[in-house]
Design a protein around this motif. Structure first.
Motif, PDB file in Angstrom:
ATOM      1  N   THR A 107       2.943   4.449  -5.588  1.00 14.48           N
ATOM      2  CA  THR A 107       2.898   5.909  -4.593  1.00 14.48           C
ATOM      3  C   THR A 107       3.878   6.766  -5.530  1.00 14.48           C
ATOM      4  O   THR A 107       4.834   6.669  -6.057  1.00 14.48           O
ATOM      5  CB  THR A 107       3.793   5.751  -3.193  1.00 14.48           C
ATOM      6  N   ILE A 154      -3.033  -2.777  -4.517  1.00 10.89           N
ATOM      7  CA  ILE A 154      -2.076  -1.622  -4.667  1.00 10.89           C
ATOM      8  C   ILE A 154      -2.173  -0.938  -6.037  1.00 10.89           C
ATOM      9  O   ILE A 154      -2.091   0.131  -5.944  1.00 10.89           O
ATOM     10  CB  ILE A 154      -0.494  -2.232  -4.204  1.00 10.89           C
ATOM     11  N   LEU A 177       4.400  -0.982  -3.775  1.00 13.12           N
ATOM     12  CA  LEU A 177       4.062   0.090  -3.153  1.00 13.12           C
ATOM     13  C   LEU A 177       4.663   1.560  -3.955  1.00 13.12           C
ATOM     14  O   LEU A 177       4.158   2.516  -3.926  1.00 13.12           O
ATOM     15  CB  LEU A 177       4.322   0.184  -1.711  1.00 13.12           C
ATOM     16  N   VAL A 220       7.837   5.452   1.308  1.00 13.99           N
ATOM     17  CA  VAL A 220       6.936   4.410   2.141  1.00 13.99           C
ATOM     18  C   VAL A 220       7.833   3.937   3.090  1.00 13.99           C
ATOM     19  O   VAL A 220       8.960   3.471   3.191  1.00 13.99           O
ATOM     20  CB  VAL A 220       6.880   3.150   1.030  1.00 13.99           C
TER      21      VAL A 220
END
Length: 488
Positions: free
Chosen positions: A218, A166, A214, A224
């Motif tokens: 992001t 990630i 995440l 998400v």
């Protein structure tokens, strides 16, 4: 694909007060000639804030809604693409989709970091997405079972390696946020659906760590989506409220995808272990989040995919997208019962102009003051940041001036807050045509562009309003069907 999880069904609803309204009973309609075609890149962006003023000699225009189906960004029925193996995604729009779920397989990297060649290829593939004029919903997974085999221990990576992957993806996701609609959680277990992990990633603590990684990787403008309401509520026990919606904080950036919609009373385990509470929880927060997924079938005796049930729940949980190809028997039932086209129109936002009111003439040094009224008749509002501009097109010279109207997190001037339950929303306009702009006749239009630079002038990424004779396909503008005369 067959879902083998165990979760439950629940019921809840959210009621919200209207954000604003306007009356048209005392206003007369007028008609303006059809707009000329123009180049949307010939623009002037204003930095100077206009001075407030009042409506003078104002006239109104009423607009006619359309029932036509058309593409709009970040919503609707979608298809699936194998992102890493595609060579041209132009066919997606030709098949009637502006959105694709992008499946990205990491099977070869369950035991090692992602190589630079993989990351470079992924970045190139996102460029193909941009060239095709679509957006994607990435889902990274370490496996993709087929058939009826046992998936209870589906191979994935260790927690440490999954988080390393990630972190490696962070630069790629940042560079390509413009063509990412939302990201599904992925990484954990069978199909990346957050169950059946061979490495124990489907336990609460690893799930929380994967989500945190995440969200950190992001861009803050993107959400998400989690697979299970129970996991979401475990991490965020208190439901997100309107006052904190779309503020960029972590809780405000978590969405929900239901990949066994309408399968049975529990949606094949989606709402396990407490159906009523979990469905109530999702109904409270779904107006402020990205919601989507697909139907599936595991319990024929409890099948709930009839049109009344499907349409009620799509509206209740504010769905923005759904898979157009899975599960086929459900989709065929919608066609047979007559609701497929309605669902296609109503997924996500469907914004209709009701009325606008502007002066017929202003002096150049004065502020152009007016308003327009809009209503969202779709299931959801736009879930990503969206621009809002009044366009002034000088008919004699062809010059185009973009006058910003957006006020982030304003209930009237931020399209994310144009919620279906808000009713009629009146948007006040205070804008100023530059003093260097020529005198003459200006056509007024409305633009809801993608705010990110690579897409801001791409008409396929602007929102089309659901009205007759307003959309300009070449520019991505929506004509207000009126003009204003600018004098000395």
């Amino acid at each position: 694909m067959k879902r083998l999880n165990s979760y439950l069904w629940a019921i809840g609803w959210i009621a919200m007060m209207p954000l604003g309204c306007t009356s048209s009973s005392d206003l007369a309609s007028i008609t303006v000639s059809a707009p000329e075609r123009r180049d949307p890149e010939r623009t002037t962006v204003l930095a100077k804030a206009p001075k407030p003023t009042t409506l003078i000699d104002s006239k109104s225009v009423n607009y006619v809604a359309t029932s036509a189906a058309f593409l709009n960004p970040e919503r609707g029925f979608h298809n699936d693409i194998e992102l890493m193996s595609g060579r041209d995604f132009g066919y997606v729009r030709s098949k009637g989709h502006s959105l694709s779920r992008a499946l990205i397989r990491l099977d070869d990297y369950r035991n090692r970091p992602l190589p630079a060649t993989f990351l470079a290829q992924l970045n190139r593939q996102f460029q193909l997405v941009r060239a095709a004029g679509i957006k994607v919903i990435p889902r990274f997974s370490y496996n993709f079972p087929t058939g009826d085999g046992d998936v209870s221990k589906s191979p994935d990576a260790s927690l440490e390696l999954a988080i390393e992957h990630i972190n490696q993806l962070k630069p790629i996701l940042g560079q390509n946020a413009d063509v990412i609609a939302t990201i599904q959680g992925g990484f954990i277990g069978a199909w990346g659906e957050w169950h059946s992990s061979a490495n124990g990633l489907d336990r609460p603590a690893p799930k929380a760590k994967i989500l945190a990684a995440l969200l950190a990787a992001t861009p803050s403008s993107r959400m998400v989506q989690m697979r299970y309401p129970h996991d979401l509520r475990t991490i965020y026990p208190q439901p997100l409220k309107l006052t904190n919606a779309f503020n960029g904080n972590r809780q405000a950036r978590v969405g929900f995808h239901n990949d066994c919609f309408l399968a049975n009373r529990s949606d094949a385990g989606t709402y396990y272990p407490n159906p009523a509470e979990l469905q109530s929880y999702i109904s409270k927060i779904s107006p402020f989040m990205a919601v989507g997924g697909e139907t599936c079938q595991v319990t024929p005796t409890e099948h709930r995919s009839n049109c009344p049930t499907a349409e009620a729940e799509l509206a209740k949980f504010h769905w923005s997208y759904i898979n157009a190809y899975f599960y086929e028997p459900d989709l065929d039932r919608w066609r047979k019962e007559g609701c497929y086209d309605r669902i296609a129109r109503n997924l996500g936002y469907r914004l209709q102009l009701l009325q606008s009111r502007f002066p017929a003439q202003i002096q150049r040094e004065r502020t152009l003051a007016g308003n327009f009224t809009v209503q969202n008749v779709g299931y959801a509002s736009p879930y990503n940041p969206r621009g809002l501009e009044l366009i002034a097109h000088h008919r004699q010279s062809g010059k185009v001036y973009r006058l910003p109207l957006l006020k982030p997190r304003s209930k009237t001037h931020d399209p994310r807050f144009w919620l279906p339950q808000a009713g009629k929303i009146s948007v006040d306009v205070q804008a100023q045509i530059p003093q260097a702009a020529p005198l003459g006749t200006y056509e007024l239009l409305l633009n809801l562009p993608d705010p990110l630079p690579k897409l801001a002038n791409r008409p396929e990424y602007s929102i089309r309003l659901a009205n007759e004779q307003t959309w300009e396909a070449k520019t991505g503008f929506n004509s207000l069907r009126r003009t204003v005369q600018v004098t000395r």
